[in-house]
Scaffold this motif. Structure first.
Motif, PDB file in Angstrom:
ATOM      1  N   LEU A 129       0.839  -1.199   0.000  1.00  0.00           N
ATOM      2  CA  LEU A 129       0.000   0.000   0.000  1.00  0.00           C
ATOM      3  C   LEU A 129       0.878   1.255   0.000  1.00  0.00           C
ATOM      4  O   LEU A 129       0.622   2.196  -0.764  1.00  0.00           O
ATOM      5  N   LEU A 130       1.910   1.255   0.814  1.00  0.00           N
ATOM      6  CA  LEU A 130       2.829   2.391   0.872  1.00  0.00           C
ATOM      7  C   LEU A 130       3.514   2.601  -0.475  1.00  0.00           C
ATOM      8  O   LEU A 130       3.612   3.729  -0.963  1.00  0.00           O
ATOM      9  N   MET A 131       3.977   1.528  -1.094  1.00  0.00           N
ATOM     10  CA  MET A 131       4.643   1.633  -2.393  1.00  0.00           C
ATOM     11  C   MET A 131       3.688   2.156  -3.462  1.00  0.00           C
ATOM     12  O   MET A 131       4.063   2.985  -4.294  1.00  0.00           O
ATOM     13  N   LEU A 132       2.472   1.672  -3.430  1.00  0.00           N
ATOM     14  CA  LEU A 132       1.468   2.102  -4.406  1.00  0.00           C
ATOM     15  C   LEU A 132       1.156   3.584  -4.247  1.00  0.00           C
ATOM     16  O   LEU A 132       1.206   4.346  -5.213  1.00  0.00           O
ATOM     17  N   ILE A 133       0.877   4.004  -3.043  1.00  0.00           N
ATOM     18  CA  ILE A 133       0.533   5.410  -2.782  1.00  0.00           C
ATOM     19  C   ILE A 133       1.730   6.318  -3.068  1.00  0.00           C
ATOM     20  O   ILE A 133       1.602   7.334  -3.759  1.00  0.00           O
ATOM     21  N   ARG A 134       2.896   5.964  -2.548  1.00  0.00           N
ATOM     22  CA  ARG A 134       4.093   6.787  -2.741  1.00  0.00           C
ATOM     23  C   ARG A 134       4.468   6.852  -4.218  1.00  0.00           C
ATOM     24  O   ARG A 134       4.806   7.913  -4.744  1.00  0.00           O
ATOM     25  N   GLY A 135       4.383   5.717  -4.904  1.00  0.00           N
ATOM     26  CA  GLY A 135       4.735   5.682  -6.324  1.00  0.00           C
ATOM     27  C   GLY A 135       3.813   6.535  -7.170  1.00  0.00           C
ATOM     28  O   GLY A 135       4.271   7.284  -8.037  1.00  0.00           O
ATOM     29  N   ILE A 136       2.523   6.474  -6.912  1.00  0.00           N
ATOM     30  CA  ILE A 136       1.568   7.289  -7.668  1.00  0.00           C
ATOM     31  C   ILE A 136       1.778   8.776  -7.358  1.00  0.00           C
ATOM     32  O   ILE A 136       1.758   9.614  -8.261  1.00  0.00           O
ATOM     33  N   LEU A 166       0.022  -6.579  -3.535  1.00  0.00           N
ATOM     34  CA  LEU A 166      -1.386  -6.815  -3.193  1.00  0.00           C
ATOM     35  C   LEU A 166      -1.893  -8.115  -3.815  1.00  0.00           C
ATOM     36  O   LEU A 166      -2.690  -8.833  -3.202  1.00  0.00           O
ATOM     37  N   VAL A 167      -1.405  -8.433  -5.016  1.00  0.00           N
ATOM     38  CA  VAL A 167      -1.745  -9.726  -5.633  1.00  0.00           C
ATOM     39  C   VAL A 167      -1.170 -10.865  -4.792  1.00  0.00           C
ATOM     40  O   VAL A 167      -1.849 -11.867  -4.528  1.00  0.00           O
ATOM     41  N   VAL A 168       0.065 -10.698  -4.346  1.00  0.00           N
ATOM     42  CA  VAL A 168       0.711 -11.699  -3.486  1.00  0.00           C
ATOM     43  C   VAL A 168      -0.110 -11.890  -2.210  1.00  0.00           C
ATOM     44  O   VAL A 168      -0.358 -13.018  -1.775  1.00  0.00           O
ATOM     45  N   LEU A 169      -0.533 -10.792  -1.618  1.00  0.00           N
ATOM     46  CA  LEU A 169      -1.349 -10.863  -0.402  1.00  0.00           C
ATOM     47  C   LEU A 169      -2.634 -11.651  -0.656  1.00  0.00           C
ATOM     48  O   LEU A 169      -3.010 -12.509   0.144  1.00  0.00           O
ATOM     49  N   PHE A 170      -3.291 -11.371  -1.771  1.00  0.00           N
ATOM     50  CA  PHE A 170      -4.510 -12.101  -2.131  1.00  0.00           C
ATOM     51  C   PHE A 170      -4.220 -13.602  -2.236  1.00  0.00           C
ATOM     52  O   PHE A 170      -4.972 -14.425  -1.695  1.00  0.00           O
ATOM     53  N   LEU A 171      -3.129 -13.955  -2.906  1.00  0.00           N
ATOM     54  CA  LEU A 171      -2.763 -15.372  -3.052  1.00  0.00           C
ATOM     55  C   LEU A 171      -2.472 -16.018  -1.701  1.00  0.00           C
ATOM     56  O   LEU A 171      -2.861 -17.167  -1.452  1.00  0.00           O
ATOM     57  N   LEU A 172      -1.785 -15.276  -0.830  1.00  0.00           N
ATOM     58  CA  LEU A 172      -1.476 -15.804   0.496  1.00  0.00           C
ATOM     59  C   LEU A 172      -2.748 -16.050   1.303  1.00  0.00           C
ATOM     60  O   LEU A 172      -2.915 -17.103   1.924  1.00  0.00           O
ATOM     61  N   LEU A 173      -3.643 -15.083   1.295  1.00  0.00           N
ATOM     62  CA  LEU A 173      -4.868 -15.205   2.097  1.00  0.00           C
ATOM     63  C   LEU A 173      -5.816 -16.254   1.536  1.00  0.00           C
ATOM     64  O   LEU A 173      -6.549 -16.890   2.296  1.00  0.00           O
ATOM     65  N   ARG A 174      -5.818 -16.433   0.218  1.00  0.00           N
ATOM     66  CA  ARG A 174      -6.667 -17.462  -0.406  1.00  0.00           C
ATOM     67  C   ARG A 174      -6.019 -18.846  -0.354  1.00  0.00           C
ATOM     68  O   ARG A 174      -6.580 -19.805  -0.839  1.00  0.00           O
ATOM     69  N   ARG A 175      -4.816 -18.897   0.212  1.00  0.00           N
ATOM     70  CA  ARG A 175      -4.078 -20.146   0.407  1.00  0.00           C
ATOM     71  C   ARG A 175      -3.836 -20.883  -0.911  1.00  0.00           C
ATOM     72  O   ARG A 175      -3.955 -22.101  -0.997  1.00  0.00           O
ATOM     73  N   ARG A 176      -3.433 -20.125  -1.908  1.00  0.00           N
ATOM     74  CA  ARG A 176      -3.078 -20.702  -3.207  1.00  0.00           C
ATOM     75  C   ARG A 176      -1.694 -21.332  -3.115  1.00  0.00           C
ATOM     76  O   ARG A 176      -0.794 -20.787  -2.484  1.00  0.00           O
ATOM     77  N   ILE A 177      -1.526 -22.460  -3.768  1.00  0.00           N
ATOM     78  CA  ILE A 177      -0.282 -23.218  -3.664  1.00  0.00           C
ATOM     79  C   ILE A 177       0.925 -22.421  -4.169  1.00  0.00           C
ATOM     80  O   ILE A 177       2.035 -22.596  -3.686  1.00  0.00           O
ATOM     81  N   ALA A 178       0.723 -21.506  -5.120  1.00  0.00           N
ATOM     82  CA  ALA A 178       1.827 -20.721  -5.685  1.00  0.00           C
ATOM     83  C   ALA A 178       2.156 -19.481  -4.847  1.00  0.00           C
ATOM     84  O   ALA A 178       3.102 -18.761  -5.177  1.00  0.00           O
ATOM     85  N   ALA A 179       1.425 -19.229  -3.791  1.00  0.00           N
ATOM     86  CA  ALA A 179       1.614 -18.003  -3.005  1.00  0.00           C
ATOM     87  C   ALA A 179       3.036 -17.836  -2.464  1.00  0.00           C
ATOM     88  O   ALA A 179       3.613 -16.752  -2.594  1.00  0.00           O
ATOM     89  N   PRO A 180       3.644 -18.848  -1.843  1.00  0.00           N
ATOM     90  CA  PRO A 180       5.016 -18.650  -1.337  1.00  0.00           C
ATOM     91  C   PRO A 180       6.012 -18.319  -2.443  1.00  0.00           C
ATOM     92  O   PRO A 180       6.916 -17.501  -2.239  1.00  0.00           O
ATOM     93  N   LYS A 181       5.850 -18.927  -3.611  1.00  0.00           N
ATOM     94  CA  LYS A 181       6.745 -18.647  -4.736  1.00  0.00           C
ATOM     95  C   LYS A 181       6.603 -17.182  -5.158  1.00  0.00           C
ATOM     96  O   LYS A 181       7.601 -16.482  -5.363  1.00  0.00           O
TER      97      LYS A 181
END
Length: 165
Positions: free
Chosen positions: A59-66, A92-107
């Motif tokens: 979130l910080l990177m997104l806001i600061r970058g914009i 944020l996509v990574v966070l979504f994958l982590l919270l949805r417990r997708r197998i590719a999330a750690p990668k």
């Protein structure tokens, strides 16, 4: 666990434990292992701390970058600013994958950490060259190493995302 079961079975046979008792011991061991696995599954403990870190940093990177995109005067500064909101979105996509417990999330989380580290290293190099003096901060590198080690070695990560330990 299969190796441990073989050792247990071998020891029980050596001690002449009746087959019925051996089967009961095996059921108990398997049940205990399933309970242990269940207790280590889920986004809790250090994994939730990591997820919160990903959220706030993204979130910080997104806001600061914009915010910085409109202020970029020099081409080199503009080149440095563009990746920041993109890394924020990826985080944020990574966070979504982590919270949805997708197998590719750690990668993906590992890739995001490495990308953020490389980006922060690039920023340090360019800013140091522009300032004519070395500007160092080791915090992004240390954090990346700590979290990469956690993602690689954590039993909770392994059980939650379906990797074998």
């Amino acid at each position: 666990m299969p190796e441990s079961m073989l050792l247990i079975e071998r020891e029980l046979r050596k001690r002449n434990v009746p087959l019925e008792d051996q089967q009961q011991i095996e059921r108990t061991v398997v049940s205990d292992e399933r309970l242990r696995e269940a207790s280590l599954t889920g986004v809790r403990g250090w994994l939730i701390v990591f997820c919160l870190s990903v959220f706030f940093n993204s979130l910080l990177m997104l806001i600061r970058g914009i915010a910085e995109l409109g202020q970029a005067g020099q081409a080199i500064v503009f080149i440095l600013i563009v990746p920041e909101p993109l890394l924020g979105v990826y985080g944020l996509v990574v966070l979504f994958l982590l919270l949805r417990r997708r197998i590719a999330a750690p990668k993906h989380a590992s890739r995001w950490l490495i990308s953020c580290f490389i980006y922060s290293l690039l920023v340090v190099i360019v800013l140091s060259l522009m300032a004519g003096k070395l500007i160092l901060t080791g915090i992004p590198g240390v954090a990346a190493v700590v979290w990469l080690t956690y993602l690689q070695n954590s039993k909770r990560v392994a059980y939650t995302y379906g990797k074998s330990t």
